[in-house]
Design an enzyme around this catalytic site. Structure first.
Site, short mmCIF file in Angstrom:
data_model
loop_
_atom_site.label_atom_id
_atom_site.label_comp_id
_atom_site.label_asym_id
_atom_site.label_seq_id
_atom_site.Cartn_x
_atom_site.Cartn_y
_atom_site.Cartn_z
N LEU A 100 -54.60 12.92 -1.45
CA LEU A 100 -53.44 13.03 -2.69
C LEU A 100 -52.25 13.22 -2.12
O LEU A 100 -52.03 14.17 -1.14
CB LEU A 100 -53.81 13.76 -3.69
CG LEU A 100 -55.27 13.36 -4.33
CD1 LEU A 100 -55.90 14.59 -5.32
CD2 LEU A 100 -54.99 12.15 -5.28
N HIS A 116 -66.41 20.00 -0.60
CA HIS A 116 -66.55 19.52 0.78
C HIS A 116 -67.70 19.99 1.28
O HIS A 116 -68.16 20.97 1.13
CB HIS A 116 -65.28 20.04 1.44
CG HIS A 116 -65.27 19.46 2.85
ND1 HIS A 116 -64.95 18.29 3.22
CD2 HIS A 116 -65.57 20.13 4.19
CE1 HIS A 116 -64.91 17.97 4.52
NE2 HIS A 116 -65.61 19.15 5.02
N ASP A 148 -54.57 20.84 -1.60
CA ASP A 148 -53.36 20.88 -1.02
C ASP A 148 -52.96 19.46 -0.27
O ASP A 148 -53.76 18.70 -0.29
CB ASP A 148 -52.82 22.05 -0.33
CG ASP A 148 -53.23 22.23 1.13
OD1 ASP A 148 -54.11 21.12 1.58
OD2 ASP A 148 -53.38 23.27 2.00
N ALA A 149 -51.79 19.33 0.28
CA ALA A 149 -51.54 17.97 0.74
C ALA A 149 -52.03 17.62 2.15
O ALA A 149 -52.13 16.59 2.64
CB ALA A 149 -49.99 17.85 1.03
N GLY A 150 -52.78 18.92 2.77
CA GLY A 150 -53.32 18.50 3.79
C GLY A 150 -55.02 18.18 3.62
O GLY A 150 -55.26 17.68 2.56
C1 GRF Z 1 -70.39 15.27 -1.33
O1 GRF Z 1 -71.16 15.42 0.03
C2 GRF Z 1 -68.90 15.91 -1.26
O2 GRF Z 1 -69.09 17.19 -0.66
C3 GRF Z 1 -68.23 14.78 -0.42
O3 GRF Z 1 -68.42 13.76 -0.72
C4 GRF Z 1 -69.67 13.68 -1.14
C5 GRF Z 1 -70.19 12.91 -2.41
O4 GRF Z 1 -71.34 12.59 -2.93
N1 GRF Z 1 -66.82 15.33 -0.78
P1 GRF Z 1 -71.50 12.33 -4.63
O5 GRF Z 1 -70.70 11.06 -4.39
O6 GRF Z 1 -71.11 13.42 -5.29
O7 GRF Z 1 -73.07 12.06 -4.50
#
Ligand code: GRF
Length: 213
Positions: A100, A116, A148-150
């Site tokens: 973003l 994540h 954030d932007a990173g």
């Molecule tokens: C998940 O592993 C999330 O941590 C990552 O992308 C994946 C998305 O999986 N950012 P889903 O579409 O929620 O099944």
């Protein structure tokens, strides 16, 4: 950020299968998300699983294909307009595979969170579970953080650790991490809606205050 009685209006952005979105939908159905309220799901990939799940749950949806926009800024502006039009107060990235722009983040200051699949700051970016597996770490996991932007660099709100087992493979590890994501994300969304998440003055450390008993 939530108006009395109405709850915090949450917009979810996704690009993929949407299992984290499903966890939010299920949490809401079970009363475990309030005072957060899912109001819309946006995607940049038409036909992705997340949109199908949102429709099945009778949630409002929109699809903005990023390739249709001349620039990253133009796409993000359209995204912000679509979310503001629905009164969204908190943006949850649940497998949204786009970085973003500062312009978008300024439209939702400290109101964009991401899930994540690693214990950040280890293994930011893509294929984190495979990176962790190949690196031979003994503890993997997932992180919910402010955006954030990173790349996956914003203040960490909560993490869940997942032991790496001797007989794991990448897929088994990915699925065990995913199961933790499905618990962590709804819990953090609820905590934010309850006003229990604060960022320290240095802007790096986020804290969740205990729930009222
Ligand atoms: C998940 O592993 C999330 O941590 C990552 O992308 C994946 C998305 O999986 N950012 P889903 O579409 O929620 O099944």
């Amino acid at each position: 950020m939530s108006s009395a009685g109405a709850g915090t209006r949450v917009g979810v952005l996704a690009s993929g299968s949407g299992t984290n979105l499903q966890a939010l939908i299920d949490a809401e159905a079970g009363g475990a998300l309030a005072p957060a309220r899912l109001v819309v799901v946006g995607a940049n990939v038409a036909g992705c699983g997340a949109i199908a799940r949102a429709r099945a749950a009778r949630l409002d949806t929109f699809v903005l294909e990023h390739r249709a926009y001349a620039s990253r800024e133009a796409f993000d502006e359209a995204l912000a307009v679509a979310l503001h039009a629905r009164g969204v107060e908190l943006v949850v990235l649940a497998g949204f595979m786009r970085l973003l722009t500062p312009g978008f983040l300024a439209a939702f200051p400290n109101r964009v969170v991401n899930i994540h699949p690693s214990l950040l700051p280890a293994f930011p970016g893509v294929n984190s579970q495979a990176q962790a597996f190949r690196r031979g770490v003994k503890l993997a996991g997932c992180t919910v953080h402010f955006v954030d932007a990173g790349v996956d660099s914003g203040p960490i709100i909560a993490q869940a650790a997942v032991p790496v087992l001797d007989d794991d493979d990448e897929e088994r590890l990915r699925l065990r991490i995913l199961a933790e994501e499905h618990k962590l994300l709804p819990a953090v969304v609820r905590a934010i809606a309850e006003g229990r998440v604060a960022i320290d003055v240095d802007g790096r450390r986020a804290r969740i205050a205990p729930a009222a008993r």
